[in-house]
Each structure stands twice: as C-alpha cells, then as structure tokens.
Enzyme design. Structure first.
Site, PDB file in Angstrom:
ATOM      1  N   SER A 104      -5.183  -4.263   2.225  1.00  0.00           N
ATOM      2  CA  SER A 104      -4.505  -3.842   3.188  1.00  0.00           C
ATOM      3  C   SER A 104      -4.941  -4.116   4.526  1.00  0.00           C
ATOM      4  O   SER A 104      -4.254  -4.389   5.583  1.00  0.00           O
ATOM      5  CB  SER A 104      -4.200  -2.256   3.189  1.00  0.00           C
ATOM      6  OG  SER A 104      -3.673  -1.801   1.945  1.00  0.00           O
ATOM      7  N   HIS A 124      -0.340   4.416   0.159  1.00  0.00           N
ATOM      8  CA  HIS A 124      -1.443   5.816   0.504  1.00  0.00           C
ATOM      9  C   HIS A 124      -0.435   6.089   1.723  1.00  0.00           C
ATOM     10  O   HIS A 124      -0.569   5.424   2.628  1.00  0.00           O
ATOM     11  CB  HIS A 124      -2.625   5.264   0.772  1.00  0.00           C
ATOM     12  CG  HIS A 124      -3.456   4.885  -0.517  1.00  0.00           C
ATOM     13  ND1 HIS A 124      -3.319   3.670  -0.913  1.00  0.00           N
ATOM     14  CD2 HIS A 124      -4.080   5.704  -1.209  1.00  0.00           C
ATOM     15  CE1 HIS A 124      -4.118   3.569  -1.982  1.00  0.00           C
ATOM     16  NE2 HIS A 124      -4.436   4.873  -2.331  1.00  0.00           N
ATOM     17  N   ASP A 166       0.832  -1.188   0.103  1.00  0.00           N
ATOM     18  CA  ASP A 166      -0.024   0.060   0.078  1.00  0.00           C
ATOM     19  C   ASP A 166       0.982   1.241   0.083  1.00  0.00           C
ATOM     20  O   ASP A 166       1.744   1.424   0.881  1.00  0.00           O
ATOM     21  CB  ASP A 166      -1.044   0.009   1.231  1.00  0.00           C
ATOM     22  CG  ASP A 166      -1.931   0.968   1.025  1.00  0.00           C
ATOM     23  OD1 ASP A 166      -1.888   2.114   0.512  1.00  0.00           O
ATOM     24  OD2 ASP A 166      -3.043   0.866   1.781  1.00  0.00           O
TER      25      ASP A 166
HETATM   26 CO1  B1M Z   1      -5.736   5.355  -4.144  1.00  0.00          CO
HETATM   27  N1  B1M Z   1      -7.387   4.215  -3.861  1.00  0.00           N
HETATM   28  N2  B1M Z   1      -5.083   4.042  -5.247  1.00  0.00           N
HETATM   29  N3  B1M Z   1      -4.174   6.718  -4.632  1.00  0.00           N
HETATM   30  N4  B1M Z   1      -6.848   6.657  -3.334  1.00  0.00           N
HETATM   31  C1  B1M Z   1      -8.274   4.742  -2.821  1.00  0.00           C
HETATM   32  C2  B1M Z   1      -7.791   4.333  -1.275  1.00  0.00           C
HETATM   33  C3  B1M Z   1      -9.632   4.273  -3.221  1.00  0.00           C
HETATM   34  C4  B1M Z   1     -10.924   4.032  -2.411  1.00  0.00           C
HETATM   35  C5  B1M Z   1     -10.281   5.353  -4.224  1.00  0.00           C
HETATM   36  C6  B1M Z   1     -11.432   4.624  -5.141  1.00  0.00           C
HETATM   37  O1  B1M Z   1     -11.250   3.872  -5.855  1.00  0.00           O
HETATM   38  N5  B1M Z   1     -12.578   5.384  -4.667  1.00  0.00           N
HETATM   39  C7  B1M Z   1      -9.125   3.007  -3.934  1.00  0.00           C
HETATM   40  C8  B1M Z   1      -9.291   1.757  -2.816  1.00  0.00           C
HETATM   41  C9  B1M Z   1      -9.910   0.939  -3.465  1.00  0.00           C
HETATM   42  C10 B1M Z   1      -9.900  -0.298  -2.439  1.00  0.00           C
HETATM   43  O2  B1M Z   1      -9.200  -1.030  -2.236  1.00  0.00           O
HETATM   44  N6  B1M Z   1     -11.534  -0.596  -1.915  1.00  0.00           N
HETATM   45  C11 B1M Z   1      -7.912   3.296  -4.371  1.00  0.00           C
HETATM   46  C12 B1M Z   1      -6.911   2.438  -5.271  1.00  0.00           C
HETATM   47  C13 B1M Z   1      -7.884   1.442  -6.016  1.00  0.00           C
HETATM   48  C14 B1M Z   1      -5.755   2.856  -5.836  1.00  0.00           C
HETATM   49  C15 B1M Z   1      -4.703   1.978  -6.742  1.00  0.00           C
HETATM   50  C16 B1M Z   1      -4.986   0.769  -6.723  1.00  0.00           C
HETATM   51  C17 B1M Z   1      -5.125   2.785  -8.089  1.00  0.00           C
HETATM   52  C18 B1M Z   1      -4.455   2.083  -9.472  1.00  0.00           C
HETATM   53  O3  B1M Z   1      -3.386   2.193  -9.322  1.00  0.00           O
HETATM   54  N7  B1M Z   1      -4.974   1.690 -10.229  1.00  0.00           N
HETATM   55  C19 B1M Z   1      -3.614   2.894  -6.280  1.00  0.00           C
HETATM   56  C20 B1M Z   1      -2.754   1.612  -5.279  1.00  0.00           C
HETATM   57  C21 B1M Z   1      -1.415   1.750  -4.929  1.00  0.00           C
HETATM   58  C22 B1M Z   1      -0.728   0.769  -3.899  1.00  0.00           C
HETATM   59  O4  B1M Z   1      -1.098   1.408  -2.891  1.00  0.00           O
HETATM   60  N8  B1M Z   1      -0.568  -0.238  -4.281  1.00  0.00           N
HETATM   61  C23 B1M Z   1      -3.820   4.069  -5.838  1.00  0.00           C
HETATM   62  C24 B1M Z   1      -3.092   5.089  -5.843  1.00  0.00           C
HETATM   63  C25 B1M Z   1      -3.118   6.425  -5.232  1.00  0.00           C
HETATM   64  C26 B1M Z   1      -2.333   7.519  -5.348  1.00  0.00           C
HETATM   65  C27 B1M Z   1      -0.835   7.033  -5.361  1.00  0.00           C
HETATM   66  C28 B1M Z   1      -2.571   8.218  -6.880  1.00  0.00           C
HETATM   67  C29 B1M Z   1      -2.929   8.420  -4.124  1.00  0.00           C
HETATM   68  C30 B1M Z   1      -2.113   8.327  -3.014  1.00  0.00           C
HETATM   69  C31 B1M Z   1      -0.869   9.422  -2.823  1.00  0.00           C
HETATM   70  C32 B1M Z   1      -0.176   9.250  -1.516  1.00  0.00           C
HETATM   71  O5  B1M Z   1      -1.093   9.007  -0.303  1.00  0.00           O
HETATM   72  N9  B1M Z   1       0.844   9.602  -1.475  1.00  0.00           N
HETATM   73  C33 B1M Z   1      -4.382   7.837  -3.974  1.00  0.00           C
HETATM   74  C34 B1M Z   1      -5.166   8.515  -3.267  1.00  0.00           C
HETATM   75  C35 B1M Z   1      -4.836   9.992  -2.894  1.00  0.00           C
HETATM   76  C36 B1M Z   1      -6.602   7.934  -3.021  1.00  0.00           C
HETATM   77  C37 B1M Z   1      -7.839   8.760  -2.426  1.00  0.00           C
HETATM   78  C38 B1M Z   1      -8.223   9.383  -3.306  1.00  0.00           C
HETATM   79  C39 B1M Z   1      -7.394   9.651  -1.200  1.00  0.00           C
HETATM   80  C40 B1M Z   1      -6.759   8.895  -0.021  1.00  0.00           C
HETATM   81  C41 B1M Z   1      -6.245  10.227   1.061  1.00  0.00           C
HETATM   82  O6  B1M Z   1      -5.185  10.530   0.995  1.00  0.00           O
HETATM   83  N10 B1M Z   1      -7.073  10.710   1.845  1.00  0.00           N
HETATM   84  C42 B1M Z   1      -8.394   7.321  -1.968  1.00  0.00           C
HETATM   85  C43 B1M Z   1      -9.984   7.657  -1.985  1.00  0.00           C
HETATM   86  C44 B1M Z   1     -10.588   8.207  -0.847  1.00  0.00           C
HETATM   87  O7  B1M Z   1     -10.076   7.623   0.455  1.00  0.00           O
HETATM   88  N11 B1M Z   1     -11.483   9.118  -0.397  1.00  0.00           N
HETATM   89  C45 B1M Z   1      -8.043   6.413  -2.651  1.00  0.00           C
HETATM   90  C46 B1M Z   1      -6.948  11.624   2.653  1.00  0.00           C
HETATM   91  C47 B1M Z   1      -6.450  11.093   3.910  1.00  0.00           C
HETATM   92  C48 B1M Z   1      -6.250  12.175   5.128  1.00  0.00           C
HETATM   93  O8  B1M Z   1      -7.440  10.118   4.366  1.00  0.00           O
HETATM   94  O9  B1M Z   1      -5.682   8.136   4.637  1.00  0.00           O
HETATM   95  O10 B1M Z   1      -8.019   7.540   4.793  1.00  0.00           O
HETATM   96  P1  B1M Z   1      -6.883   8.495   4.972  1.00  0.00           P
HETATM   97  O11 B1M Z   1      -6.502   8.745   6.494  1.00  0.00           O
HETATM   98  C49 B1M Z   1      -7.712   9.097   7.412  1.00  0.00           C
HETATM   99  C50 B1M Z   1      -8.215   8.015   8.130  1.00  0.00           C
HETATM  100  O12 B1M Z   1      -8.194   6.695   7.640  1.00  0.00           O
HETATM  101  C51 B1M Z   1      -7.331   7.728   9.442  1.00  0.00           C
HETATM  102  O13 B1M Z   1      -6.982   9.058   9.822  1.00  0.00           O
HETATM  103  C52 B1M Z   1      -7.133   9.926   8.743  1.00  0.00           C
HETATM  104  C53 B1M Z   1      -7.825  11.207   8.850  1.00  0.00           C
HETATM  105  O14 B1M Z   1      -7.535  11.622  10.087  1.00  0.00           O
HETATM  106  N12 B1M Z   1      -6.294   6.725   9.078  1.00  0.00           N
HETATM  107  C54 B1M Z   1      -5.647   6.418  10.493  1.00  0.00           C
HETATM  108  C55 B1M Z   1      -5.330   6.625   8.291  1.00  0.00           C
HETATM  109  N13 B1M Z   1      -4.453   5.814   8.842  1.00  0.00           N
HETATM  110  C56 B1M Z   1      -4.579   5.849  10.139  1.00  0.00           C
HETATM  111  C57 B1M Z   1      -3.563   5.263  10.883  1.00  0.00           C
HETATM  112  C58 B1M Z   1      -4.105   5.140  12.430  1.00  0.00           C
HETATM  113  C59 B1M Z   1      -5.067   5.938  12.612  1.00  0.00           C
HETATM  114  C60 B1M Z   1      -5.825   6.480  11.662  1.00  0.00           C
HETATM  115  O15 B1M Z   1      -3.243   4.591  13.295  1.00  0.00           O
HETATM  116  C61 B1M Z   1      -2.110   4.077  13.070  1.00  0.00           C
END
Ligand code: B1M
Length: 213
Positions: free
Chosen positions: A151, A100, A98
């Site tokens: 993940s 992200h 992963d």
């Molecule tokens: Co990706 N991606 N992505 N992506 N991406 C998602 C996660 C996805 C839901 C988008 C979608 O399809 N709607 C989807 C996952 C589908 C699934 O598995 N169900 C997805 C996909 C499919 C993919 C790829 C497979 C796409 C591809 O290549 N075809 C690929 C995967 C690559 C890989 O990981 N092997 C991929 C790639 C990417 C980018 C690189 C382009 C980019 C990431 C850049 C980066 O992180 N440096 C990206 C992004 C930006 C997203 C979305 C749009 C946004 C994620 C984000 O940063 N959110 C995402 C859709 C979404 O989530 N709405 C998506 C903002 C961030 C602050 O929130 O990380 O959730 P988040 O953290 C939150 C909580 O979750 C929590 O606290 C935070 C808030 O305070 N939290 C924790 C997180 N970690 C925590 C740990 C803790 C406590 C809380 O304690 C240890």
C-alpha cells in the site's frame, strides 16, 4: 487480570464478553483516545504478532477487528467534540488493494468531531475513483490510509495519478506500513502539492488543523 489486560484480551480473543462493562469502567479514569491508543491498540498489536506467527487465522483476526470496531463505536459518543464552524472538507480513502479500515475510520471520527467535514470513500479506492471524487466533492485536502507494505507503493502510484490529473491539494498519508521517511522521500517527489505524514489519528488532526489555519 487488570482492567487494561482484560480490554486487550477482548481484542486478542475476538470476544465482546465483558467488553462494554470494562470500557465503561475505563472511561472513569481515561479518555476514549487513551483507551484506544492504550489497551485496545496493545491488543491489536498482539493480534498482528500472533497472526504473523501463524497462531491466528484471518477469520480470527476479523473477529478481533469486529471487537475493535465495537469498542470504538462505544467510545465515540464520549469523545470531546469541538463546536466550531466547519474548518474544511477532507476526502478519506484506504488505497487500492487494501481492506484495512479501522485506522482510517478512527481518523474520520476524530476529524469530524473536531470541525472537519469528512467524505469517507471506503476501502480499496483506486486512483481514478479518488480523482472523480475530488472533482465531485471539491475537498480542501485528501487523506490516504494503507497498512500493507504494497500500500505504501500504491500511495506513490496514487500520488502520480493525482498529479497527472492536475490535483495538488494537500495529501495526508498514514498507516502502519508507512514511515515519515517513505512519505517524504518516495511519495512527495511524485506529487505536485504538499505531502504530510501522520503517525496516528491525533497527529492527523493536528496537521489538518494547521492546514485549516
Ligand atoms: Co491484516 N495485516 N491482512 N487484516 N491486519 C496487518 C496490517 C499485518 C501487519 C499483520 C501481520 O502480518 N503482522 C499484515 C501486513 C503485512 C505487510 O504488508 N507488511 C496484514 C496482512 C498480511 C493481511 C492480509 C494479506 C492477510 C491475508 O489475507 N493473508 C489481508 C490483506 C487484505 C487486503 O488488504 N487486501 C489482511 C486482512 C485483515 C483483516 C480483514 C482480517 C483485518 C482488517 C479488518 C478491517 O480493517 N476492517 C486485519 C487486521 C485487523 C490487521 C491488524 C492485526 C490490525 C490492523 C488494525 O486495525 N489496527 C494488522 C497488524 C497490526 O497493525 N498490528 C494487520 C488498529 C488501527 C487503529 O491501527 O490501522 O494502523 P492502524 O491505524 C493507526 C495508524 O496507522 C494511523 O492512525 C491509527 C492510530 O491512530 N493511521 C493514519 C492509519 N491510517 C491513517 C491515515 C491518516 C493518518 C493516520 O491520514 C489520512
């Protein structure tokens, strides 16, 4: 457009035009965390929706991620910092497979602003790398982040590997694909120590504070 709509649009469009002026304005009436959890997250959710709908390509999502990171970096110096003695050391990692890291890095900022020493191992961290780091760093807790559905399963494997290596430190887990139910019914039974689910970075801090007490 309203201020919040403009901020969300910067994220959706992957554009920094006007971003920092709008962030400065937003800071006059909201805290950095409110801005992140509000308009910036709303923009990210929209990016996720559009991407899911094939209206955005990965390169565009990456640009949105860059804007989000730039916004968080701009807001970071404005966050409240607790002047406390070190409360403990936490290892943070995005699980194997992963990439992200925005959420994980937000957790790092919030924990380190609130008295924790954080060792951020980065992304795609394999269990063996994590285990090695546990031995080297001797942390008080481990934090795992993961956003992909696979993940969540990887966290189960990581918990099993940690247990096999004799590690039983509190394990904080979070990330969009994870639910409290999955954490407590699928990860916890595979682990020797406490497993704690946090829905966001602030809840992660609350849990870390409870552990430190
Ligand atoms: Co990706 N991606 N992505 N992506 N991406 C998602 C996660 C996805 C839901 C988008 C979608 O399809 N709607 C989807 C996952 C589908 C699934 O598995 N169900 C997805 C996909 C499919 C993919 C790829 C497979 C796409 C591809 O290549 N075809 C690929 C995967 C690559 C890989 O990981 N092997 C991929 C790639 C990417 C980018 C690189 C382009 C980019 C990431 C850049 C980066 O992180 N440096 C990206 C992004 C930006 C997203 C979305 C749009 C946004 C994620 C984000 O940063 N959110 C995402 C859709 C979404 O989530 N709405 C998506 C903002 C961030 C602050 O929130 O990380 O959730 P988040 O953290 C939150 C909580 O979750 C929590 O606290 C935070 C808030 O305070 N939290 C924790 C997180 N970690 C925590 C740990 C803790 C406590 C809380 O304690 C240890």
């Amino acid at each position: 457009l309203s201020l919040n709509e403009r901020l969300a649009r910067c994220v959706v469009e992957g554009s920094k035009e006007g971003l920092f002026d709008d962030l400065a304005e937003a800071l006059q009436s909201a805290s950095p965390i409110e801005i992140i959890n509000g308009p910036l997250m709303a923009g990210m959710d929209e990016v996720g929706r559009l991407f899911n709908d094939n209206q955005l390509i990965v390169a565009e999502v990456l640009q949105s991620a860059e804007v989000m990171k730039a916004a968080v970096a701009y807001l970071e110096p404005h966050m409240e910092k607790a002047e406390t003695a070190k409360k403990g050391k936490i290892l943070l990692a995005t699980v194997k497979g992963d990439v992200h890291d925005i959420g994980k890095n937000l957790v790092e900022i919030i924990l380190s602003n609130n008295g924790f020493e954080v060792v951020n191992l980065g992304i795609k961290v394999a269990p063996e790398v994590l285990i090695e780091a546990v031995r080297r760093e001797e942390p008080d807790a481990i934090g795992l982040s993961g956003l992909l559905v696979k993940s969540a399963q990887q966290m189960v494997v990581t918990a099993q590997d940690l247990r096999a290596a004799g590690v039983s430190l509190p394990l904080l887990v979070g990330g969009a694909a994870l639910t409290a139910k999955f954490a407590y019914t699928r990860i916890a039974p595979e682990y020797e120590g406490l497993v704690l689910y946090a829905k966001d970075a602030m809840e992660g801090l609350e849990i870390a504070n409870r552990l430190a007490d």
